[in-house]
Design a protein around this motif. Structure first.
Motif, short mmCIF file in Angstrom:
data_model
loop_
_atom_site.label_atom_id
_atom_site.label_comp_id
_atom_site.label_asym_id
_atom_site.label_seq_id
_atom_site.Cartn_x
_atom_site.Cartn_y
_atom_site.Cartn_z
N PRO A 134 -32.68 -15.12 -42.19
CA PRO A 134 -32.22 -14.61 -40.89
C PRO A 134 -33.27 -13.71 -40.23
O PRO A 134 -33.79 -12.79 -40.87
CB PRO A 134 -30.96 -13.83 -41.25
CG PRO A 134 -30.47 -14.48 -42.50
CD PRO A 134 -31.71 -14.83 -43.27
N PHE A 135 -33.57 -13.98 -38.97
CA PHE A 135 -34.64 -13.30 -38.24
C PHE A 135 -34.07 -12.70 -36.96
O PHE A 135 -33.41 -13.39 -36.19
CB PHE A 135 -35.76 -14.28 -37.92
CG PHE A 135 -37.01 -13.66 -37.35
CD1 PHE A 135 -38.04 -13.27 -38.18
CD2 PHE A 135 -37.15 -13.48 -35.98
CE1 PHE A 135 -39.20 -12.70 -37.65
CE2 PHE A 135 -38.29 -12.90 -35.44
CZ PHE A 135 -39.32 -12.51 -36.28
N LYS A 136 -34.36 -11.43 -36.72
CA LYS A 136 -33.83 -10.71 -35.56
C LYS A 136 -34.96 -10.26 -34.64
O LYS A 136 -35.90 -9.59 -35.08
CB LYS A 136 -33.06 -9.48 -36.04
CG LYS A 136 -32.60 -8.54 -34.94
CD LYS A 136 -31.43 -9.09 -34.16
CE LYS A 136 -30.86 -8.04 -33.21
NZ LYS A 136 -29.72 -8.58 -32.42
N VAL A 137 -34.88 -10.64 -33.37
CA VAL A 137 -35.77 -10.08 -32.36
C VAL A 137 -35.03 -8.89 -31.74
O VAL A 137 -34.08 -9.08 -30.97
CB VAL A 137 -36.15 -11.10 -31.28
CG1 VAL A 137 -37.09 -10.46 -30.25
CG2 VAL A 137 -36.82 -12.33 -31.90
N ILE A 138 -35.43 -7.70 -32.10
CA ILE A 138 -34.76 -6.50 -31.59
C ILE A 138 -35.05 -6.36 -30.10
O ILE A 138 -36.21 -6.43 -29.67
CB ILE A 138 -35.24 -5.26 -32.37
CG1 ILE A 138 -34.86 -5.39 -33.86
CG2 ILE A 138 -34.65 -3.98 -31.78
CD1 ILE A 138 -35.44 -4.31 -34.75
N PRO A 139 -34.02 -6.20 -29.27
CA PRO A 139 -34.20 -6.21 -27.81
C PRO A 139 -34.76 -4.91 -27.23
O PRO A 139 -34.21 -4.31 -26.32
CB PRO A 139 -32.78 -6.49 -27.30
CG PRO A 139 -31.89 -5.91 -28.33
CD PRO A 139 -32.59 -6.15 -29.65
N LYS A 140 -35.86 -4.47 -27.81
CA LYS A 140 -36.63 -3.32 -27.31
C LYS A 140 -38.09 -3.71 -27.43
O LYS A 140 -38.44 -4.62 -28.19
CB LYS A 140 -36.34 -2.07 -28.14
CG LYS A 140 -34.88 -1.61 -28.12
CD LYS A 140 -34.67 -0.40 -29.00
CE LYS A 140 -33.20 0.01 -29.05
NZ LYS A 140 -32.98 1.19 -29.92
N SER A 141 -38.96 -3.02 -26.70
CA SER A 141 -40.37 -3.44 -26.67
C SER A 141 -41.31 -2.38 -27.24
O SER A 141 -41.30 -1.23 -26.80
CB SER A 141 -40.79 -3.74 -25.23
OG SER A 141 -40.07 -4.82 -24.70
N VAL A 142 -42.12 -2.82 -28.21
CA VAL A 142 -43.25 -1.99 -28.61
C VAL A 142 -44.32 -2.17 -27.54
O VAL A 142 -44.30 -3.13 -26.77
CB VAL A 142 -43.80 -2.42 -30.00
CG1 VAL A 142 -42.76 -2.18 -31.08
CG2 VAL A 142 -44.26 -3.88 -30.00
N LYS A 143 -45.27 -1.24 -27.49
CA LYS A 143 -46.36 -1.33 -26.53
C LYS A 143 -47.66 -1.65 -27.28
O LYS A 143 -47.94 -1.07 -28.32
CB LYS A 143 -46.51 -0.03 -25.75
CG LYS A 143 -45.34 0.27 -24.83
CD LYS A 143 -45.58 1.56 -24.04
CE LYS A 143 -44.42 1.85 -23.11
NZ LYS A 143 -44.65 3.11 -22.34
N VAL A 152 -41.47 1.81 -31.07
CA VAL A 152 -40.25 2.30 -30.44
C VAL A 152 -39.75 3.49 -31.27
O VAL A 152 -39.72 3.43 -32.50
CB VAL A 152 -39.18 1.18 -30.43
CG1 VAL A 152 -37.85 1.69 -29.92
CG2 VAL A 152 -39.67 0.00 -29.58
N ASP A 153 -39.38 4.57 -30.61
CA ASP A 153 -38.98 5.78 -31.33
C ASP A 153 -37.83 5.53 -32.31
O ASP A 153 -37.75 6.19 -33.35
CB ASP A 153 -38.56 6.87 -30.34
CG ASP A 153 -39.74 7.46 -29.57
OD1 ASP A 153 -40.89 7.29 -30.04
OD2 ASP A 153 -39.52 8.07 -28.52
N SER A 154 -36.97 4.60 -31.99
CA SER A 154 -35.78 4.33 -32.81
C SER A 154 -36.02 3.28 -33.87
O SER A 154 -35.07 2.72 -34.42
CB SER A 154 -34.62 3.88 -31.91
OG SER A 154 -34.96 2.71 -31.20
N PHE A 155 -37.29 3.00 -34.23
CA PHE A 155 -37.57 1.86 -35.10
C PHE A 155 -36.90 1.99 -36.47
O PHE A 155 -36.46 0.98 -37.04
CB PHE A 155 -39.08 1.63 -35.25
CG PHE A 155 -39.80 2.58 -36.17
CD1 PHE A 155 -39.91 2.32 -37.53
CD2 PHE A 155 -40.38 3.73 -35.67
CE1 PHE A 155 -40.58 3.18 -38.38
CE2 PHE A 155 -41.06 4.61 -36.51
CZ PHE A 155 -41.15 4.34 -37.87
#
Length: 247
Positions: free
Chosen positions: A178-187, A90-93
């Motif tokens: 603490p674990f975060k699933v960032i709500p964006k998708s890598v391909k 993701v560009d904003s990683f």
């Protein structure tokens, strides 16, 4: 805050140039460190990687857990970011990971979706990665973790010549990190499905997960996985090179 991107490779000539080119031209390049750890590629992976900026480490042990640990040892970043060679980030990683870390999430990942999936059923796999279940996770989603935390849990367990991603996720959970699933998708690439049907891959994954949960020796899980799948993916992507002597 520097992010060390660690990329384990084995025969990744098709993908590694695209990923490294993207990273070397990223607008926030000064905020990242690129580390490629190769496990003995026999194709053009090393020569392609050598054309790009970053650290290139060569090891004779072709096992992701070992390679990623070796990369972590040489990383200078506060945050380690483990990425597969066939992943489109993701560009904003950089910003995403910094914000998550600043908000107290010392580890996390992204959702994923397949790049140009040939089978519409593959959309199902990506859909479920939005949910907080470990069976929806995996190395394809990339993994970021605070370096101090990574070292405190002893990194990747190198006995896991497969399923190393699930083992570290289990330990992250056990240590209540603490674990975060960032709500964006890598391909990610759907190459696993080039020579194998959708159901064959899903059933193989299910059996491998059951074996892992039952404490089966990782080398036996790896052997089962290799015997169950067909094609070039099995030869290259499963890291079928040299392992440690006791494996």
């Amino acid at each position: 805050m520097l992010i060390s991107i660690i990329i384990p490779t084995l025969n990744e000539e098709t993908y590694i140039g695209q990923l490294l080119g993207y990273l070397n031209n990223h607008p926030q390049k000064d905020s990242i460190e690129i580390i490629v750890v190769d496990g003995g590629s026999q194709d053009k992976t090393l020569s392609i990687a050598g054309l790009h900026e970053g650290t290139l480490i060569e090891t004779k042990i072709a096992s992701r857990a070992h390679q990623m640990n070796e990369g972590a040892k040489q990383a200078n970043g506060t945050i380690l970011y483990f990425v597969h060679a066939d992943t489109q980030l993701v560009d904003s990683f950089v910003q995403d990971i910094h914000v998550a870390h600043q908000n107290g999430f010392k580890s996390g990942c992204y959702r994923f979706k397949f790049h140009q999936p040939q089978n519409p059923l593959l959309h199902i796999n990506g859909f479920f990665t939005r949910f907080p279940f470990k069976w929806c996770r995996g190395g394809d989603q990339t993994l970021f973790i605070d370096k101090g935390v990574f070292e405190s849990i002893d990194g990747f367990d190198e006995k896991y010549v497969i399923m190393e991603d699930y083992d570290i996720l289990d330990r992250i959970d056990a240590h209540q990190i603490p674990f975060k699933v960032i709500p964006k998708s890598v391909k990610v690439s759907s190459r696993k499905y080039d020579d194998n049907s959708y159901m064959k891959v899903q059933l193989t994954n299910l059996k491998a997960m059951k074996m892992y949960k039952h404490g089966t020796d990782p080398s036996e899980i790896r052997k089962f996985y290799c015997q169950s799948l067909d094609g070039k993916y099995k030869e290259d992507h499963l890291f079928l090179g040299n392992l440690k002597p006791h494996e």
